[in-house]
Write an enzyme that holds these catalytic residues in place. Sequence first.
Site, mmCIF file in Angstrom:
data_model
loop_
_atom_site.group_PDB
_atom_site.id
_atom_site.type_symbol
_atom_site.label_atom_id
_atom_site.label_comp_id
_atom_site.label_asym_id
_atom_site.label_seq_id
_atom_site.Cartn_x
_atom_site.Cartn_y
_atom_site.Cartn_z
ATOM 1 N NE ARG A 11 -2.721 2.555 2.749
ATOM 2 C CZ ARG A 11 -2.873 3.031 3.959
ATOM 3 N NH1 ARG A 11 -3.047 2.210 4.957
ATOM 4 N NH2 ARG A 11 -2.822 4.309 4.182
ATOM 5 N N GLY A 13 2.733 4.796 0.518
ATOM 6 C CA GLY A 13 3.074 5.499 1.741
ATOM 7 C C GLY A 13 2.089 6.617 2.050
ATOM 8 C CB SER A 15 -1.184 10.707 0.395
ATOM 9 O OG SER A 15 -2.441 10.905 1.035
ATOM 10 C CD GLU A 90 -8.417 3.807 -1.582
ATOM 11 O OE1 GLU A 90 -9.043 2.767 -1.889
ATOM 12 O OE2 GLU A 90 -7.687 3.894 -0.579
ATOM 13 C CG HIS A 92 -14.694 7.939 -7.281
ATOM 14 N ND1 HIS A 92 -15.518 8.834 -6.660
ATOM 15 C CD2 HIS A 92 -14.156 8.590 -8.344
ATOM 16 C CE1 HIS A 92 -15.500 9.979 -7.317
ATOM 17 N NE2 HIS A 92 -14.671 9.854 -8.337
ATOM 18 C CG HIS A 185 -4.552 3.338 -4.055
ATOM 19 N ND1 HIS A 185 -4.106 4.625 -3.807
ATOM 20 C CD2 HIS A 185 -4.257 3.081 -5.358
ATOM 21 C CE1 HIS A 185 -3.560 5.118 -4.910
ATOM 22 N NE2 HIS A 185 -3.641 4.194 -5.861
ATOM 23 C CG ASN A 187 -10.929 0.883 0.293
ATOM 24 O OD1 ASN A 187 -11.415 0.063 1.050
ATOM 25 N ND2 ASN A 187 -10.864 2.177 0.589
#
Length: 251
Positions: A11, A13, A15, A90, A92, A185, A187
């Site tokens: 995943r 790092g 943000s 990711e 939405h 990401h 999800n």
Amino acid sequence: MSDTMTLVLIRHGQSEYNLKNLFCGWMDAELSDAGRAEAAAAGRLLRDEGFDFDQCYTSYLKRAIHTLNIALDEMDRAWLPVTKSWRLNERHYGALQGLNKAETAAKYGDEQVHVWRRSYDVRPPALDADDPRNPLTWRQYQDVPRECLPLTECLKDTVARVQPLLEGEILPAMRAGKRVLIVAHGNSLRALVKGFEHLSDEAIAGVNIPTGVPLVYTFDADMNVLDHHYLGDPADIAARTAKTASTGSAK
């Protein structure tokens, strides 16, 4: 082909949106300084543990792309082929994208925000079609079929859009003997994990993937999971996982 196949997931790092406690989704946030350090640490860990790869996959979002690039630099593997796919984006978050999570909870209530964040099949409020956050208006999605571009998503939707990439490209590459790294990401990776581990809709709600920690899966030839584990210091992994669970920083 080997009797077993190994796949590594990372995943991205932390943000800048994570740092500011904002819903991110498809908004193209930069990595924070801490996120870049996490990406570098992941690359060093993979290098030191003897991992190598033939093919990499990531999303269209720069926080994942930059995490992958930083990790590959640490491994001296910047030349590896990389496939970028919107299908690994990711989830939405619709009209919540760019909003402060605490302020959103104060407006709608903690329970409602928890439902939007964690329910498998409940979508947050959708964007209006003329909203500038509509991905239809963004150049990077100009070749994606219009009907595939969401105005909001639940995790069930994310599972549905990740699956064609997994079955059409990633699994065939693995079965051909390629060692694959996916950097994406919270999800989109949870969508993969749900399928790998045959988790129920309820069970996946409790899965939290920490930032910047390599997650290693070993499969048999029929894609049954033989082993899965995180690389790194257990205390650090536990702390990052707890932070993800408490802040929702995967979003």
